[in-house]
Motif scaffolding. Structure first.
Motif, PDB file in Angstrom:
ATOM      1  N   VAL A  74      32.779  51.735  52.428  1.00 14.40           N
ATOM      2  CA  VAL A  74      33.280  52.929  53.107  1.00 14.40           C
ATOM      3  C   VAL A  74      34.145  53.696  52.115  1.00 14.40           C
ATOM      4  N   PHE A  75      33.949  55.001  52.064  1.00 13.29           N
ATOM      5  CA  PHE A  75      34.769  55.873  51.223  1.00 13.29           C
ATOM      6  C   PHE A  75      35.481  56.850  52.147  1.00 13.29           C
ATOM      7  N   GLY A  76      36.769  57.090  51.891  1.00  8.22           N
ATOM      8  CA  GLY A  76      37.496  57.960  52.812  1.00  8.22           C
ATOM      9  C   GLY A  76      38.718  58.605  52.213  1.00  8.22           C
ATOM     10  N   SER A  77      39.388  59.365  53.057  1.00  4.25           N
ATOM     11  CA  SER A  77      40.598  60.081  52.634  1.00  4.25           C
ATOM     12  C   SER A  77      41.660  59.985  53.722  1.00  4.25           C
ATOM     13  N   ILE A  78      42.893  60.138  53.305  1.00  5.39           N
ATOM     14  CA  ILE A  78      44.033  60.040  54.199  1.00  5.39           C
ATOM     15  C   ILE A  78      45.069  61.058  53.749  1.00  5.39           C
ATOM     16  N   CYS A  79      45.856  61.582  54.659  1.00  3.51           N
ATOM     17  CA  CYS A  79      46.836  62.597  54.262  1.00  3.51           C
ATOM     18  C   CYS A  79      48.119  61.944  53.761  1.00  3.51           C
ATOM     19  N   ARG A  80      49.017  62.756  53.255  1.00  2.00           N
ATOM     20  CA  ARG A  80      50.257  62.257  52.691  1.00  2.00           C
ATOM     21  C   ARG A  80      51.081  61.473  53.727  1.00  2.00           C
ATOM     22  N   HIS A  81      50.917  61.820  55.028  1.00  2.00           N
ATOM     23  CA  HIS A  81      51.646  61.135  56.101  1.00  2.00           C
ATOM     24  C   HIS A  81      50.887  59.936  56.642  1.00  2.00           C
ATOM     25  N   HIS A 213      47.395  56.234  65.856  1.00  2.00           N
ATOM     26  CA  HIS A 213      48.388  56.172  66.933  1.00  2.00           C
ATOM     27  C   HIS A 213      49.625  55.409  66.478  1.00  2.00           C
ATOM     28  N   GLN A 214      49.410  54.297  65.763  1.00  2.00           N
ATOM     29  CA  GLN A 214      50.546  53.519  65.268  1.00  2.00           C
ATOM     30  C   GLN A 214      51.393  54.338  64.307  1.00  2.00           C
ATOM     31  N   GLU A 215      50.729  55.130  63.441  1.00  2.00           N
ATOM     32  CA  GLU A 215      51.461  55.968  62.500  1.00  2.00           C
ATOM     33  C   GLU A 215      52.269  57.030  63.247  1.00  2.00           C
ATOM     34  N   TYR A 216      51.664  57.574  64.314  1.00  2.00           N
ATOM     35  CA  TYR A 216      52.346  58.604  65.107  1.00  2.00           C
ATOM     36  C   TYR A 216      53.588  58.014  65.782  1.00  2.00           C
ATOM     37  N   VAL A 217      53.468  56.792  66.308  1.00  2.00           N
ATOM     38  CA  VAL A 217      54.609  56.142  66.949  1.00  2.00           C
ATOM     39  C   VAL A 217      55.727  55.893  65.947  1.00  2.00           C
ATOM     40  N   LEU A 218      55.369  55.477  64.728  1.00  2.00           N
ATOM     41  CA  LEU A 218      56.372  55.215  63.695  1.00  2.00           C
ATOM     42  C   LEU A 218      57.092  56.477  63.290  1.00  2.00           C
ATOM     43  N   ILE A 219      56.351  57.621  63.206  1.00  2.00           N
ATOM     44  CA  ILE A 219      56.977  58.879  62.835  1.00  2.00           C
ATOM     45  C   ILE A 219      57.880  59.362  63.950  1.00  2.00           C
TER      46      ILE A 219
END
Length: 219
Positions: A74-81, A213-219
């Motif tokens: 799998v190849f992918g991308s993610i944002c700075r956050h 969702h986990q990242e959103y909760v942490l932020i």
């Protein structure tokens, strides 16, 4: 951007009988990706071996390593956050056609905004884009550099040029967000490698949604 070869799929797992339920949420349409990679002149790419003997981007080495696999990675991308962005299934080794495809997609979504890209072999990708004459992509992309832990595997010139610590706009971003995401997704590797293509995409998409969702909760 980055690729993970731990998330492969066996040919013996069979073929899909329906499209993915989560089609287009994260994963690119496979036929479009396959057609782009097939038409892309990978044999014309110039790989700078002076930096490191990287397997990524090397067409010749990726031809026969994955005979038993239908999807190699799998190849992918993610944002700075650290929110997942776009992903695709690879059918070969880590050819440069895959990051070029996602970079084109990113520019289509972001319009005229300039993107700062961190990638394990950003140095080779920049050389490749210059050699292929993709000046329009280079004008709208700062090939920001190599993630902070990966950069030490590069030559001294790359460390001084592509380290996130010397690039304007990177701040304290380490560029290793994809590695943290792969660490989470690898727990699904044993089950998804035996799934049909559409089921595998649905499971991985569900996992990515949970991660977001986990990242959103942490932020």
């Amino acid at each position: 951007m980055d690729g993970v070869f731990g998330l492969c799929r066996k040919k013996s797992a069979g073929v899909s009988v329906r499209p993915p339920l989560f089609s287009g949420v994260f994963f690119e349409e496979q036929q479009a990706v396959d057609e782009f990679v097939a038409d892309y002149d990978t044999f014309g790419q110039i790989i700078d071996k002076g930096c490191h003997e990287f397997l990524a981007g090397d067409t010749l080495r990726s031809k026969s390593r994955y005979a038993a696999l239908d999807e190699t990675a799998v190849f992918g991308s993610i944002c700075r956050h650290e929110f997942p962005q776009r992903f695709l299934n690879m059918k070969h080794g880590e050819r440069l056609a895959y990051p070029v495809y996602l970079l084109k997609k990113a520019h289509q979504n972001k319009g005229d905004k300039c993107l700062l890209l961190l990638y394990d072999i950003a140095c080779l990708l920049e050389t490749h884009l210059k050699n292929r004459g993709h000046l329009d992509m280079l004008e709208k992309t700062t090939l920001g550099g190599v993630p902070i832990f990966h950069v030490y595997g590069h030559c001294a010139f790359c460390q001084l040029t592509y380290s996130p610590r010397v690039l304007t706009g990177c701040g304290l971003t380490d560029g290793e967000a994809m590695e943290r995401l792969w660490s989470y997704l690898r727990r699904f590797a044993k089950s998804t490698k035996e799934m049909r293509p559409s089921h595998r995409i649905d499971v991985l998409t569900s996992a990515l949604l949970h991660y977001m969702h986990q990242e959103y909760v942490l932020i």
